[in-house]
Every structure is written in structure tokens, then in C-alpha cells.
Design a protein around this motif. Structure first.
Motif, PDB file in Angstrom:
ATOM      1  N   VAL A  69       6.376 -16.138 -37.805  1.00  0.00           N
ATOM      2  CA  VAL A  69       6.419 -15.239 -38.954  1.00  0.00           C
ATOM      3  C   VAL A  69       7.830 -15.174 -39.524  1.00  0.00           C
ATOM      4  N   LYS A  70       7.922 -15.387 -40.819  1.00  0.00           N
ATOM      5  CA  LYS A  70       9.207 -15.306 -41.512  1.00  0.00           C
ATOM      6  C   LYS A  70       9.299 -14.064 -42.389  1.00  0.00           C
ATOM      7  N   ALA A  71       8.168 -13.508 -42.794  1.00  0.00           N
ATOM      8  CA  ALA A  71       8.167 -12.311 -43.632  1.00  0.00           C
ATOM      9  C   ALA A  71       6.812 -11.637 -43.533  1.00  0.00           C
ATOM     10  N   ALA A  72       6.818 -10.297 -43.494  1.00  0.00           N
ATOM     11  CA  ALA A  72       5.570  -9.523 -43.442  1.00  0.00           C
ATOM     12  C   ALA A  72       5.738  -8.276 -44.297  1.00  0.00           C
ATOM     13  N   GLY A  73       4.996  -8.207 -45.404  1.00  0.00           N
ATOM     14  CA  GLY A  73       5.086  -7.058 -46.298  1.00  0.00           C
ATOM     15  C   GLY A  73       4.458  -5.815 -45.686  1.00  0.00           C
ATOM     16  N   VAL A  74       5.026  -4.668 -46.029  1.00  0.00           N
ATOM     17  CA  VAL A  74       4.499  -3.374 -45.591  1.00  0.00           C
ATOM     18  C   VAL A  74       3.784  -2.760 -46.789  1.00  0.00           C
ATOM     19  N   CYS A  75       2.461  -2.754 -46.729  1.00  0.00           N
ATOM     20  CA  CYS A  75       1.608  -2.377 -47.865  1.00  0.00           C
ATOM     21  C   CYS A  75       1.086  -0.951 -47.704  1.00  0.00           C
ATOM     22  N   HIS A  76       0.783  -0.308 -48.839  1.00  0.00           N
ATOM     23  CA  HIS A  76       0.253   1.043 -48.777  1.00  0.00           C
ATOM     24  C   HIS A  76      -1.064   1.100 -48.013  1.00  0.00           C
ATOM     25  N   SER A  77      -1.829   0.006 -48.042  1.00  0.00           N
ATOM     26  CA  SER A  77      -3.078  -0.029 -47.278  1.00  0.00           C
ATOM     27  C   SER A  77      -2.818   0.103 -45.783  1.00  0.00           C
ATOM     28  N   ASP A  78      -1.632  -0.343 -45.329  1.00  0.00           N
ATOM     29  CA  ASP A  78      -1.287  -0.189 -43.915  1.00  0.00           C
ATOM     30  C   ASP A  78      -1.238   1.288 -43.526  1.00  0.00           C
ATOM     31  N   LEU A  79      -0.854   2.142 -44.478  1.00  0.00           N
ATOM     32  CA  LEU A  79      -0.822   3.571 -44.183  1.00  0.00           C
ATOM     33  C   LEU A  79      -2.217   4.097 -43.855  1.00  0.00           C
ATOM     34  N   HIS A  80      -3.220   3.621 -44.598  1.00  0.00           N
ATOM     35  CA  HIS A  80      -4.589   4.076 -44.334  1.00  0.00           C
ATOM     36  C   HIS A  80      -5.057   3.631 -42.950  1.00  0.00           C
ATOM     37  N   ILE A  81      -4.695   2.404 -42.581  1.00  0.00           N
ATOM     38  CA  ILE A  81      -5.055   1.914 -41.246  1.00  0.00           C
ATOM     39  C   ILE A  81      -4.345   2.748 -40.190  1.00  0.00           C
ATOM     40  N   GLU A 111      -3.215   5.737 -40.414  1.00  0.00           N
ATOM     41  CA  GLU A 111      -3.710   7.114 -40.388  1.00  0.00           C
ATOM     42  C   GLU A 111      -5.163   7.198 -39.920  1.00  0.00           C
ATOM     43  N   GLY A 112      -5.880   6.074 -39.992  1.00  0.00           N
ATOM     44  CA  GLY A 112      -7.217   6.022 -39.413  1.00  0.00           C
ATOM     45  C   GLY A 112      -8.373   6.294 -40.338  1.00  0.00           C
ATOM     46  N   GLY A 113      -8.132   6.432 -41.645  1.00  0.00           N
ATOM     47  CA  GLY A 113      -9.266   6.674 -42.523  1.00  0.00           C
ATOM     48  C   GLY A 113      -8.883   6.915 -43.964  1.00  0.00           C
ATOM     49  N   TYR A 114      -9.918   7.216 -44.767  1.00  0.00           N
ATOM     50  CA  TYR A 114      -9.766   7.465 -46.198  1.00  0.00           C
ATOM     51  C   TYR A 114     -10.363   8.820 -46.549  1.00  0.00           C
ATOM     52  N   ASP A 115      -9.685   9.549 -47.422  1.00  0.00           N
ATOM     53  CA  ASP A 115     -10.190  10.822 -47.921  1.00  0.00           C
ATOM     54  C   ASP A 115     -11.213  10.544 -49.024  1.00  0.00           C
ATOM     55  N   LEU A 116     -12.461  10.954 -48.820  1.00  0.00           N
ATOM     56  CA  LEU A 116     -13.526  10.713 -49.791  1.00  0.00           C
ATOM     57  C   LEU A 116     -13.728  11.867 -50.760  1.00  0.00           C
ATOM     58  N   GLY A 117     -13.055  12.989 -50.532  1.00  0.00           N
ATOM     59  CA  GLY A 117     -13.144  14.111 -51.449  1.00  0.00           C
ATOM     60  C   GLY A 117     -14.481  14.825 -51.400  1.00  0.00           C
ATOM     61  N   HIS A 118     -14.594  15.892 -52.217  1.00  0.00           N
ATOM     62  CA  HIS A 118     -15.824  16.682 -52.357  1.00  0.00           C
ATOM     63  C   HIS A 118     -16.343  17.206 -51.015  1.00  0.00           C
ATOM     64  N   GLY A 119     -15.427  17.457 -50.075  1.00  0.00           N
ATOM     65  CA  GLY A 119     -15.823  18.004 -48.792  1.00  0.00           C
ATOM     66  C   GLY A 119     -16.502  17.039 -47.853  1.00  0.00           C
ATOM     67  N   ARG A 120     -16.533  15.752 -48.234  1.00  0.00           N
ATOM     68  CA  ARG A 120     -17.177  14.764 -47.374  1.00  0.00           C
ATOM     69  C   ARG A 120     -16.328  14.490 -46.143  1.00  0.00           C
ATOM     70  N   LYS A 121     -16.979  14.035 -45.099  1.00  0.00           N
ATOM     71  CA  LYS A 121     -16.286  13.586 -43.896  1.00  0.00           C
ATOM     72  C   LYS A 121     -15.438  12.364 -44.249  1.00  0.00           C
ATOM     73  N   PRO A 122     -14.168  12.335 -43.822  1.00  0.00           N
ATOM     74  CA  PRO A 122     -13.328  11.171 -44.121  1.00  0.00           C
ATOM     75  C   PRO A 122     -13.965   9.874 -43.628  1.00  0.00           C
ATOM     76  N   LEU A 123     -13.725   8.792 -44.366  1.00  0.00           N
ATOM     77  CA  LEU A 123     -14.241   7.484 -43.969  1.00  0.00           C
ATOM     78  C   LEU A 123     -13.394   6.969 -42.812  1.00  0.00           C
ATOM     79  N   SER A 124     -13.961   6.915 -41.622  1.00  0.00           N
ATOM     80  CA  SER A 124     -13.250   6.527 -40.414  1.00  0.00           C
ATOM     81  C   SER A 124     -13.162   5.003 -40.300  1.00  0.00           C
TER      82      SER A 124
END
Length: 355
Positions: free
Chosen positions: A32-44, A46-59
Motif C-alpha cells: 500500500v502506497k496510499a489509502a484515503g480516509v473517506c466519510h463512509s469510513d465514519l459510518h463503518i 460508528e456501526g450504522g446509519y441514522d434512518l430518521g423518523h424514529g426508525r431503528k438505525p441501520l446496523s
């Protein structure tokens, strides 16, 4: 082999020292010579996605992401070895010692979607850095040589983001090509936004009005050639967009994807306009449903891009001599710090780990 893994969601990355793997089958071993740090890595992380409207987060655990996991889906590496089943015809234009961009959005390789060349849409994904170990490491295994695209002299750190932010914005912009003769409104002037801005120009677009809450990011967008910028928190943001567009707004690209950006993006569109959603920030949409048919608005999601589009992107970068987005290089050992800085909104452009 040294790598930094997510061992527990929301916990600091852990350093692992393991034997460097040897490629089997059609695998390719890269340094490996370079590895970008992407915002999607934050979701991984943190373990999930906020789906809003009181729904259970997407795990993500429920979606099949197992820990420990080496993240990193924006990876460039030097080819060290091929597995015993790799034939010369499989290697393409990549050979030992070459430096290539890793295409990470890999599917099962067998379903109709994969066979049509759209592995990024596969229902049983094997994405590198998401479902399989990725580039937050000093070595990495790539399943097949076809997923390595020769950089042919491009700088590894500057080119790494093309594997995600690059192909994601390129694929999304292609969905708006019919509106390139008018200003496109883009939400988010981070790494994705600056990438989209440079690609839009190279693809023949008139330009973009960039919308971001961060003054520094708006300034970076202006320096990168944005037609105008708008603070979405301004009470007259909608009026500003209409004035600065100089005519009906027919295309919106939302690279943030929260309730506020999607609402403002929807509101600013004229009849028959198109909103393409890329961002995964989270939350629920607040649109008034009758207005969707009344305005005849098209709302389309866009998820990364396929292998063909990634090669098209690299060819475009070389042909148009596209300037890279701002890149901050960090040593691999700073992987956790890089994630925290991104989480705090302190990164302009892209942080790239350089083992």
C-alpha cells in the motif's frame, strides 16, 4: 504486516501485527502506497446509519460487516506478487512493480448484475475495506488483477480518492448530463464536492453553485472555481440560490444527504428538475409528497460507480490534466487521528494515509 482495524464499533482503531499474506488463486498482493480516509469510513466505524423518523438505525453488523475489519476503500498500491492462477491474459496492463488504483466495489462476480459490469449494485457485495479487509495497512490482497487500474504516472496520494469520491461523483454527474448547460447546485464542499467541481468542468458542465455550512469549505470551493457559494443556514438561502443561478434550477447534487440539505435541494428545483442523492449523513426526508408529482421532480440515488466508470474517470483525469483535490498526507499510525479529524469536520479535501 501492520494494519489498523475496527475491533469494536465506536472504539479507537487497534493496531495489528500479522504475517504478510501470500496471494492464492487469482489474488494480487500489493504494497500500500496510499489509502484515503473517506466519510463512509465514519459510518463503518460508528456501526450504522441514522434512518430518521424514529426508525431503528441501520446496523452494519446486520448487513454482514464482521469485525475486526481493516477499513480503507480508496487504495493505491505497488504490485508485489500474483497468485498461481493468474494468467498473463488476466494481468491486463499491470505487472510486478506497477502502481495501481484498487477498484473496491466488488460483488459476487456471478449474478446477472455483476456479469453486466455493475458489481457495485450486487446484492451480495464483497467490497474491499467494507466487507473485506482494505487499505489501512501496509499490504493488501486484491481478488483479481482486473480490479487494479494502472496509474501510469499519477501521484498515488492524489489518485487514491478516485476509487470512491472520484468515481462516486463522476457516476452521479453522468446522471445529470442533460442539465450541464445550466448551473448545478451542489451540497457539500468537502472532498466529494471539490472532486465533483473539478470533474464537472472537465465533463463540459457550465459550473456549480456550492452550498456548505462551513465558511472555510465555501472558500475552498470558490478557489476551485465554483460559480458562487451559499450558506444554507442563511435565512434567505433559497432566494440566494435562485438569484445566483440566474434562471430556473434544473439539477441538484446532494453530497451530504441530511434532512436539511435534501429539503433545500428539493425546494430550489424548478418543475421537471432532478435531485441526485449521494450523501449518507442520515435522517429522514421531509418532502411534502404531493409536491413531487406537482413539480414532476425526479429523485434518484447514486451509489459509487462501476469498474468501467472508474477507468473512464482515470482516462479523463489524464486527458484533461485535472488538478487533484487538496490532500493531507498522514502516516498510517495516525489512522485513528485522521478519522477523528474527519468526524469533527476539520478536513478540507482528503486525508490520505501513506504507509
Amino acid at each position: 504486516m501492520k494494519s489498523f482495524k475496527v475491533a469494536d464499533f465506536k472504539a479507537p482503531l487497534q493496531e495489528f501485527d500479522e504475517a504478510t499474506p501470500q496471494p492464492s488463486g487469482t489474488q494480487v498482493l500489493i504494497k500500500v502506497k496510499a489509502a484515503g480516509v473517506c466519510h463512509s469510513d465514519l459510518h463503518i466505524w460508528e456501526g450504522g446509519y441514522d434512518l430518521g423518523h424514529g426508525r431503528k438505525p441501520l446496523s452494519l453488523k446486520d448487513r454482514g460487516i464482521n469485525l475486526p475489519l481493516t477499513m480503507g476503500h480508496e487504495t493505491v498500491g505497488e504490485v508485489l506478487a500474483f497468485g498461481p492462477d493468474v494468467k498473463s491474459s488476466d494481468q491486463g496492463d499491470v505487472k510486478i512493480g506497477d502502481v495501481g488504483l484498487v477498484y473496491p466495489w466488488i460483488g459476487c462476480g456471478k449474478c446477472a448484475t455483476c456479469l453486466a459490469g455493475d458489481e457495485n449494485m450486487c446484492l451480495t457485495p464483497r467490497s474491499l475495506g467494507v466487507y473485506c479487509d482494505g487499505g489501512y495497512s501496509d499490504h493488501m490482497l486484491v481478488p483479481h488483477p482486473r480490479y487494479l487500474l494502472n496509474l501510469k504516472g499519477l501521484d498515488p496520494a492524489s489518485a487514491a480518492p478516485y476509487a470512491c469520491s472520484g468515481v462516486t461523483t463522476y457516476s452521479a454527474l453522468k446522471k445529470l448530463e442533460q442539465h450541464f448547460d445550466t448551473p448545478i447546485v451542489m451540497f457539500g464542499a468537502g472532498g466529494l464536492g471539490l472532486m465533483a467541481l473539478s470533474l464537472l468542468k472537465a465533463m463540459g458542465g457550465k459550473g456549480a453553485i456550492m452550498v456548505d455550512i462551513d465558511a472555510k469549505k465555501r472558500e475552498a470551493a470558490e478557489q476551485a472555481g465554483a460559480l458562487a457559494t451559499v450558506d444554507p443556514k442563511a435565512p434567505d438561502a433559497l432566494e440566494q440560490l435562485a438569484k445566483k443561478a440566474g434562471g430556473p434550477i434544473r439539477a441538484v447534487l446532494d453530497l451530504v444527504g441530511n434532512a436539511a440539505t435534501t429539503q433545500l435541494g428539493f425546494d430550489c428545483l424548478t418543475k421537471g428538475g432532478k435531485l441526485v442523492l449521494v450523501g449518507l449523513f442520515g435522517g429522514g426526508a421531509t418532502w411534502a409528497l404531493p409536491l413531487i408529482p406537482i413539480k414532476a421532480v425526479t429523485i434518484q440515488g447514486s451509489y459509487v460507480g462501476n469498474l468501467r466508470e472508474t477507468q473512464e474517470l482515470l482516462d479523463l483525469v489524464r486527458a484533461k490534466n485535472i488538478a487533484p483535490i487538496p490532500v493531507t498526507r498522514q502516516p498510517l499510525a495516525k489512522a485513528n487521528d485522521a478519522l477523528v479529524q474527519l468526524q469533527q469536520g476539520a478536513v478540507v479535501g482528503r486525508t490520505v494515509l501513506t504507509p
